[in-house]
Design a protein around this motif. Structure first.
Motif, PDB file in Angstrom:
ATOM      1  N   ALA A 171       0.834  -1.168   0.042  1.00 38.83           N
ATOM      2  CA  ALA A 171       0.104   0.065  -0.174  1.00 38.83           C
ATOM      3  C   ALA A 171       0.960   1.361  -0.014  1.00 38.83           C
ATOM      4  O   ALA A 171       1.693   1.414   0.650  1.00 38.83           O
ATOM      5  CB  ALA A 171      -0.952  -0.014   1.124  1.00 38.83           C
ATOM      6  N   VAL A 172       0.758   2.121  -1.017  1.00 37.25           N
ATOM      7  CA  VAL A 172       1.459   3.211  -1.170  1.00 37.25           C
ATOM      8  C   VAL A 172       0.329   4.545  -1.100  1.00 37.25           C
ATOM      9  O   VAL A 172       0.197   4.706  -2.124  1.00 37.25           O
ATOM     10  CB  VAL A 172       2.376   3.457  -2.293  1.00 37.25           C
ATOM     11  N   ASN A 173       0.017   4.812  -0.098  1.00 36.01           N
ATOM     12  CA  ASN A 173      -1.159   5.831   0.208  1.00 36.01           C
ATOM     13  C   ASN A 173      -0.660   7.428   0.388  1.00 36.01           C
ATOM     14  O   ASN A 173      -1.362   8.377   0.527  1.00 36.01           O
ATOM     15  CB  ASN A 173      -2.067   5.449   0.925  1.00 36.01           C
ATOM     16  N   SER A 174       0.757   7.679   0.347  1.00 34.98           N
ATOM     17  CA  SER A 174       1.408   8.874   0.795  1.00 34.98           C
ATOM     18  C   SER A 174       2.788   8.815  -0.197  1.00 34.98           C
ATOM     19  O   SER A 174       3.744   8.175   0.323  1.00 34.98           O
ATOM     20  CB  SER A 174       1.605   9.119   2.346  1.00 34.98           C
ATOM     21  N   LYS A 175       2.731   9.608  -0.906  1.00 35.36           N
ATOM     22  CA  LYS A 175       4.017   9.935  -1.950  1.00 35.36           C
ATOM     23  C   LYS A 175       5.091  10.396  -1.078  1.00 35.36           C
ATOM     24  O   LYS A 175       6.436  10.050  -1.186  1.00 35.36           O
ATOM     25  CB  LYS A 175       3.643  10.796  -2.916  1.00 35.36           C
ATOM     26  N   PHE A 176       4.539  11.288   0.175  1.00 36.81           N
ATOM     27  CA  PHE A 176       5.674  11.684   0.772  1.00 36.81           C
ATOM     28  C   PHE A 176       6.550  10.675   1.551  1.00 36.81           C
ATOM     29  O   PHE A 176       7.690  10.538   1.701  1.00 36.81           O
ATOM     30  CB  PHE A 176       5.487  12.897   1.691  1.00 36.81           C
ATOM     31  N   LEU A 177       5.672   9.854   2.281  1.00 35.84           N
ATOM     32  CA  LEU A 177       6.262   8.714   3.235  1.00 35.84           C
ATOM     33  C   LEU A 177       6.938   7.885   2.232  1.00 35.84           C
ATOM     34  O   LEU A 177       7.964   7.209   2.595  1.00 35.84           O
ATOM     35  CB  LEU A 177       5.297   8.155   3.852  1.00 35.84           C
ATOM     36  N   GLU A 209       6.853   0.670 -12.523  1.00 33.00           N
ATOM     37  CA  GLU A 209       6.104   1.984 -12.143  1.00 33.00           C
ATOM     38  C   GLU A 209       4.756   1.834 -12.150  1.00 33.00           C
ATOM     39  O   GLU A 209       4.316   1.794 -13.479  1.00 33.00           O
ATOM     40  CB  GLU A 209       6.758   3.059 -12.859  1.00 33.00           C
ATOM     41  N   ARG A 210       4.168   2.136 -11.367  1.00 32.55           N
ATOM     42  CA  ARG A 210       2.662   2.027 -11.160  1.00 32.55           C
ATOM     43  C   ARG A 210       2.027   2.469  -9.732  1.00 32.55           C
ATOM     44  O   ARG A 210       2.852   3.018  -8.919  1.00 32.55           O
ATOM     45  CB  ARG A 210       2.204   0.438 -11.282  1.00 32.55           C
ATOM     46  N   ASP A 211       0.830   2.752  -9.983  1.00 35.41           N
ATOM     47  CA  ASP A 211      -0.053   3.387  -8.615  1.00 35.41           C
ATOM     48  C   ASP A 211      -0.311   1.938  -7.664  1.00 35.41           C
ATOM     49  O   ASP A 211      -1.086   1.336  -8.146  1.00 35.41           O
ATOM     50  CB  ASP A 211      -1.061   3.997  -9.209  1.00 35.41           C
ATOM     51  N   ASN A 212       0.281   2.093  -6.603  1.00 33.89           N
ATOM     52  CA  ASN A 212      -0.101   1.068  -5.680  1.00 33.89           C
ATOM     53  C   ASN A 212      -0.864   1.415  -4.609  1.00 33.89           C
ATOM     54  O   ASN A 212      -0.912   0.980  -3.200  1.00 33.89           O
ATOM     55  CB  ASN A 212       1.117   0.434  -5.124  1.00 33.89           C
ATOM     56  N   SER A 213      -1.596   2.486  -4.702  1.00 30.43           N
ATOM     57  CA  SER A 213      -2.458   3.179  -3.756  1.00 30.43           C
ATOM     58  C   SER A 213      -3.773   2.441  -3.658  1.00 30.43           C
ATOM     59  O   SER A 213      -4.198   1.776  -4.463  1.00 30.43           O
ATOM     60  CB  SER A 213      -2.640   4.514  -4.052  1.00 30.43           C
ATOM     61  N   SER A 214      -4.413   2.451  -2.492  1.00 32.59           N
ATOM     62  CA  SER A 214      -5.845   1.943  -2.139  1.00 32.59           C
ATOM     63  C   SER A 214      -6.766   2.593  -3.398  1.00 32.59           C
ATOM     64  O   SER A 214      -7.666   1.914  -3.714  1.00 32.59           O
ATOM     65  CB  SER A 214      -6.137   2.268  -0.765  1.00 32.59           C
ATOM     66  N   ALA A 215      -6.649   3.782  -3.627  1.00 32.20           N
ATOM     67  CA  ALA A 215      -7.408   4.426  -4.299  1.00 32.20           C
ATOM     68  C   ALA A 215      -7.307   4.010  -5.869  1.00 32.20           C
ATOM     69  O   ALA A 215      -8.746   3.912  -6.440  1.00 32.20           O
ATOM     70  CB  ALA A 215      -7.268   5.976  -4.450  1.00 32.20           C
ATOM     71  N   SER A 216      -6.240   3.512  -6.365  1.00 29.41           N
ATOM     72  CA  SER A 216      -6.119   2.929  -7.620  1.00 29.41           C
ATOM     73  C   SER A 216      -7.012   1.718  -7.504  1.00 29.41           C
ATOM     74  O   SER A 216      -7.384   1.296  -8.603  1.00 29.41           O
ATOM     75  CB  SER A 216      -4.582   2.872  -7.892  1.00 29.41           C
ATOM     76  N   TYR A 217      -6.598   0.493  -6.502  1.00 30.12           N
ATOM     77  CA  TYR A 217      -7.421  -0.578  -6.440  1.00 30.12           C
ATOM     78  C   TYR A 217      -8.704  -0.176  -6.345  1.00 30.12           C
ATOM     79  O   TYR A 217      -9.756  -1.009  -6.914  1.00 30.12           O
ATOM     80  CB  TYR A 217      -6.880  -1.115  -5.394  1.00 30.12           C
TER      81      TYR A 217
END
Length: 284
Positions: A171-177, A209-217
């Motif tokens: 889960a990558v829900n914060s780009k800063f973190l 390279e891809r979006d692994n956020s919860s929002a993407s799923y």
């Protein structure tokens, strides 16, 4: 013929995992099956991928179900699901996984032997409306965004009308973190501050390279399924990776999960290490 990004990504993963899965401790898997309760009861409360994948007593839903595992890898999860009573089909692009399946079937008396499917899922000949579950344990983040869409569309066709997809993924829900995370070197990954070494690591990394956020799923789930459920995990547990090598972090991790369960949802989502993604009832 021009090789596209998806083909390059698949080749990179196949090359890496043919070697990696060729070294799997099959005797260790058999030992875990022979001592199932001891292994599984500990894994479900200690190890992130097992805690996440089997959350909400998923293990109790498997008996009598037909399951396809995408990216079966070392095949331990496939073996566990079979032990729990599922009819398991295990797919991987690495032929080494097929050799593991063969040895597991030879050395353990499953009620229904594991079935291996070799190659690209998109090319596999699988009947429509065939599976109760399609699952993946740390699999989807190896796909490019384009591959993920194509996989999802095929999954919809092979699931039964009340079928379920269940993934356990980063889960990558914060780009800063996420940027902070890459500053910290790990055993097999240099710090992003070590620019040359980090660049070389990125080029060899099998994760596109891809979006692994919860929002993407969630976006994909809402397009292709009636119901989407996402549970984040690891907001505190992930710090066990900072302990010195060799330190037993079992108690810390178990305590971390209990604390996390009491934290506000927004905190769990923002600081999570991993997530369980569940899609229910495909839109046919």
């Amino acid at each position: 013929m021009k090789i596209n990004e998806e083909q390059i990504n698949s080749q990179k993963n196949r090359q890496l995992y043919e070697e990696y899965y060729g070294k799997v401790d099959i005797d260790g898997i058999i030992n875990n099956l022979n001592n199932f309760d001891k292994f599984f009861n500990n894994a479900k409360i200690t190890h992130t991928s097992w805690v996440g994948f089997y959350r909400n007593d998923f293990d109790k839903d498997l008996k009598g179900k037909r399951v396809l595992e995408l990216g079966c890898g070392d095949c331990e999860n496939a073996a566990i699901m079979s032990y729990l009573g599922a009819e398991v089909y295990a797919l991987d692009i690495a032929q080494a996984s097929g050799a593991i399946i063969e040895k597991l079937n030879q050395n353990y008396d499953f009620e229904k032997p594991l079935q291996f499917i070799f190659g690209d899922f998109l090319e596999a000949d699988i009947p429509e409306d065939f599976f109760d579950y399609v699952v993946g344990k740390a699999f989807v983040h190896h796909l490019t965004p384009e591959q993920e869409i194509l996989y999802t569309e095929k999954i919809v066709s092979i699931l039964k009308k009340d079928g379920v997809v269940r993934y356990f993924e980063p889960a990558v829900n914060s780009k800063f973190l996420d940027k902070i995370r890459f500053l910290i070197p790990l055993r097999d990954r240099p710090s992003s501050l070590q620019k040359k070494k980090f660049k070389a690591w990125k080029e060899s990394d099998p994760h596109p390279e891809r979006d692994n956020s919860s929002a993407s799923y969630r976006k994909i789930g809402e397009k292709y399924f009636v119901e989407t459920r996402i549970y984040c995990i690891g907001s505190i547990e992930k710090f066990h990776r900072l302990f010195p090598r060799g330190v037993n972090t079992k108690r810390f991790r178990q305590l971390a999960y209990r604390i996390e369960a009491k934290l506000p949802r927004f905190f769990q989502d923002a600081f999570a290490r991993s997530q369980t993604v569940e899609y229910r009832i495909p839109k046919k």
